[in-house]
Design a protein around this motif. Structure first.
Motif, PDB file in Angstrom:
ATOM      1  N   PHE A 494     -32.185 -30.434   2.957  1.00 35.55           N
ATOM      2  CA  PHE A 494     -31.832 -29.537   2.744  1.00 35.55           C
ATOM      3  C   PHE A 494     -31.616 -28.516   1.799  1.00 35.55           C
ATOM      4  CE2 PHE A 494     -28.494 -30.313   6.375  1.00 35.55           C
ATOM      5  CZ  PHE A 494     -29.581 -29.553   7.202  1.00 35.55           C
ATOM      6  N   GLU A 495     -32.439 -27.783   1.056  1.00 35.35           N
ATOM      7  CA  GLU A 495     -32.392 -26.713   0.139  1.00 35.35           C
ATOM      8  C   GLU A 495     -31.451 -25.703   0.025  1.00 35.35           C
ATOM      9  OE1 GLU A 495     -36.227 -25.265  -0.520  1.00 35.35           O
ATOM     10  OE2 GLU A 495     -37.112 -26.975  -0.195  1.00 35.35           O
ATOM     11  N   THR A 496     -30.380 -25.194  -0.954  1.00 33.41           N
ATOM     12  CA  THR A 496     -29.328 -24.156  -1.510  1.00 33.41           C
ATOM     13  C   THR A 496     -30.004 -23.093  -0.642  1.00 33.41           C
ATOM     14  OG1 THR A 496     -28.190 -26.121  -2.156  1.00 33.41           O
ATOM     15  CG2 THR A 496     -27.465 -23.316  -2.740  1.00 33.41           C
ATOM     16  N   ALA A 497     -29.115 -22.198  -0.214  1.00 35.63           N
ATOM     17  CA  ALA A 497     -29.817 -21.079   0.427  1.00 35.63           C
ATOM     18  C   ALA A 497     -28.331 -19.984  -0.118  1.00 35.63           C
ATOM     19  CB  ALA A 497     -30.392 -20.307   1.944  1.00 35.63           C
ATOM     20  N   ALA A 498     -28.547 -18.408  -0.533  1.00 36.46           N
ATOM     21  CA  ALA A 498     -27.881 -17.696  -0.938  1.00 36.46           C
ATOM     22  C   ALA A 498     -26.498 -18.098   0.123  1.00 36.46           C
ATOM     23  CB  ALA A 498     -28.650 -16.721  -1.214  1.00 36.46           C
TER      24      ALA A 498
END
Length: 649
Positions: A494-498
């Protein structure tokens, strides 16, 4: 100049302490100003171009007051408009008033319009047909009644007719039936009971009674009319042979909770006329059903509650798209909980990921597996961690669809449990003996998580809550999750999103727009933020712009055919052929209760061509079901074009 002597340690500590006290007083006195400053700094940070390039950006969609509805269902039509279906919107007053709503949102014009809604399609099932129409079937015939509100005992009564010569018999609403001790009950609806039929078994002729079911309510209130065992009842007013041949049977008549009752109406929503078109009724009444497309384009209706709020015991049916009618499918009898997630695989099997919306046995029908529709066999897929926590989870066929991998996200325990999980898992269904393998955990335990396939082969996840319907979880009175993530199948991370600004739990939706943004709507919390008062349905709408929309110019699609055949190659004109790295056909979403069986992303082979590219469509019907898709061309930086609508035949 004489050097200034260094302050002693005690003096420095005393000065620091005085400074902290003064600062604390200033902060206390100026709390509004400090909060304003923090908000301004946050707004400045999230609106920086560098931030948006890494995390994306959220914006609030201004919805005119007259078009704010309780979004229960949402689908992206091939006109580019978003169909937002409320029906009665989980509002009993709307249901009793016959106020059912559907709204169309046009992202290209940022405009809304109202669509006449003929019946209560609240909690129906839906899926796209090959012609682009959205099939919508089932819905709500009656609302639940909680035990505390039931003053008169009630139950389902079967009225039987043993006469083969008198024809069908009609009984109006309010017909009275009497128990052996004279206790009176009245029917809730009009009823027609078919005549008995006679059949010859060898040399013996046997009569099979006609039968029909109806709700009955006790005439007297209180517990006196409660019956907790099977019993027979006489129909008041009948005489002679009718009195002997026509009678009622009920297993029990109680003051227990009455569940939602399913409807059997069916429609095709036509994107061109923007109207519901009535089709043949379903065989069974269904509330919370799944409609799953079959390889040939017909549709299978699975699970749901019947008109009396009872779980259907594996009675499934088919929609014959060319005839616009439903037929029974006894050869495909199989039990699932309500809104089971059934993903169509390239070999024509349906994979039940385990995700579901809740109603049903806590043991039967909840095991993930591959369902072979040719012989009605079911091959279990084991390995899922937290196997009981699949209720209110979400699942998706990971992009590209050729990889045949399905991922499940979060979920909760069976029923109105306060337990949920951060687990994800991936099943590679191309393997001869597929199993679920662990995926990365979500940042928090989550149910009702929305998952949206993006054109760059990633999956955007947003919303959800840790508690049941956004309610209590641990020491929190509300448990909505504002964090968002982007899952990359290539890395398995996972990559962090706003973060979003609106909580989304039960009855929420998210779907991809043709311009590459994601629209999110709905949410039906059980309680308000205090945890003591009833919640209010969330009518605000947010739109998320992924990071790829802030990374430079987008590839452009020039000329392209409106329709293509599976297994063929077609030409697309583009001035950006040299920078295009991938081409995807992305099927539009039709989502409710975080169940979205329509969305999928199919990879197309690319070869250079004069003035553009030649794109090849796979042959497998189960991989590329007939219907409308958005064509996206994406460059090496993951920046996609605007989607171009193409029909696959």
């Amino acid at each position: 100049m004489k050097p200034r002597p260094r302050t002693s340690t005690p003096r420095r500590l005393l000065s620091a302490g005085i400074g902290l006290v003064v600062l604390s007083v200033l902060v206390f006195v100026n709390r509004p100003m400090v909060a304003f400053g923090a908000d301004a700094l946050h707004d400045f940070s999230i609106n920086r171009e560098s931030y948006k390039q890494k995390y994306g950006h959220w914006s609030r969609l201004p919805v005119p007051q007259g078009f704010r509805v309780n979004a229960i269902h949402a689908a992206l039509l091939n006109t580019g408009k978003v169909l937002i279906v409320a029906g009665s919107g989980n509002n009993r007053d709307n249901f009793e008033a016959g106020t059912f709503r559907t709204v169309l949102y046009d992202p290209a014009k940022d405009s809304f319009s109202e669509v006449p809604t003929p019946t209560d399609v609240f909690c129906a099932g839906h899926t796209f047909l090959p012609n682009g129409n959205l099939l919508i079937a089932g819905g709500t015939k009656s609302y639940e009644v909680l035990e505390k509100n039931i003053t008169h005992a009630a139950g389902v009564m079967k009225i039987k007719n043993e006469s083969a010569t008198g024809g069908p018999r009609a009984f109006p609403k309010g017909t009275t039936l009497l128990s052996a001790d004279g206790t009176a009950y009245r029917t809730r609806d009009d009823l027609t009971v078919p005549a008995a039929t006679t059949m010859k078994h060898g040399d013996e002729v046997m009569t099979h009674a006609g039968a029909a079911e109806v709700w009955v309510d006790a005439v007297a209130d209180g517990d006196g009319p409660i019956v907790d065992h099977p019993a027979q009842y006489t129909v008041s007013g009948l005489t002679g042979a009718d009195k002997r041949n026509i009678y009622g049977l009920a297993d029990k008549i109680t003051r227990e909770k009455q569940e939602y009752g399913g409807d059997k109406t069916s429609y095709e929503f036509d994107p061109r006329t923007e109207r519901y078109v009535r089709t043949g009724d379903m065989v069974e009444h269904r509330w919370y059903p799944t409609l799953a497309e079959m390889p040939g384009g017909d549709v299978l209706a699975v699970s749901g509650l019947d008109e009396f709020g009872r779980m259907l015991p594996g009675h499934n049916e088919r929609y014959l798209k060319d005839q616009r009618r439903w037929v029974d499918a006894p050869e495909l009898k199989r039990v699932f909980p309500t809104y089971p997630a059934l993903h169509l695989m390239k070999d024509g099997k349906l994979f039940f990921s385990g995700s579901n919306a809740g109603y049903g046995s806590d043991t039967e029908g909840r095991t993930p597996g591959l369902w072979n529709l040719k012989n009605n066999t079911f091959k279990e897929v084991p390995g899922l961690r937290d196997p009981r926590m699949t209720e209110t989870s979400s699942s998706v066929l990971l992009p590209p669809a050729q990889d045949q991998k399905v991922m499940i996200f979060g979920g909760g325990e069976v029923g109105e449990s306060a337990v949920s999980t951060a687990r994800t898992a991936v099943a590679d269904l191309d393997q001869p003996a597929p199993v679920y393998e662990p995926g990365p955990d979500l940042p928090h335990p989550a149910r009702y998580l929305s998952t949206v396939i993006l054109p760059d082969d990633t999956v955007f996840t947003t919303g959800g809550s840790s508690g049941y319907r956004g309610g209590r979880y641990g020491d929190k009175t509300r448990s909505d999750l504002f964090n968002a993530q982007i899952y990359r199948p290539g890395t398995g991370k996972f990559e962090t999103a706003a973060e979003s600004s609106v909580g989304r739990n039960y009855h929420s939706e998210a779907l991809l727009l043709p311009d590459g943004r994601v629209i999110t709507m709905g949410s039906d919390p059980l309680y308000d933020p205090s945890g003591r008062n009833p919640g209010t349905f969330e009518q605000r709408i947010e739109v998320y712009s992924p990071p790829y929309l802030f990374k430079g110019d987008r590839p452009v699609i020039g000329g392209a055919p409106e329709a293509v055949q599976r297994g063929t190659t077609f030409a697309v004109a583009t001035p950006d052929a040299g920078r295009v790295r991938t081409a995807r056909l992305v099927r539009p979403s039709a989502v409710t209760h975080v169940t979205d069986l329509d969305q999928r992303s199919v990879a197309l082979d690319i070869t250079p061509a004069t003035g553009g590219l030649a794109l090849s469509v796979p042959k497998a019907r189960g991989l590329v079901p007939s219907g409308w898709y958005m064509l996206f061309l994406t460059d090496a930086e993951g920046v996609p074009s605007v989607g171009r609508w193409i029909r696959v035949r």
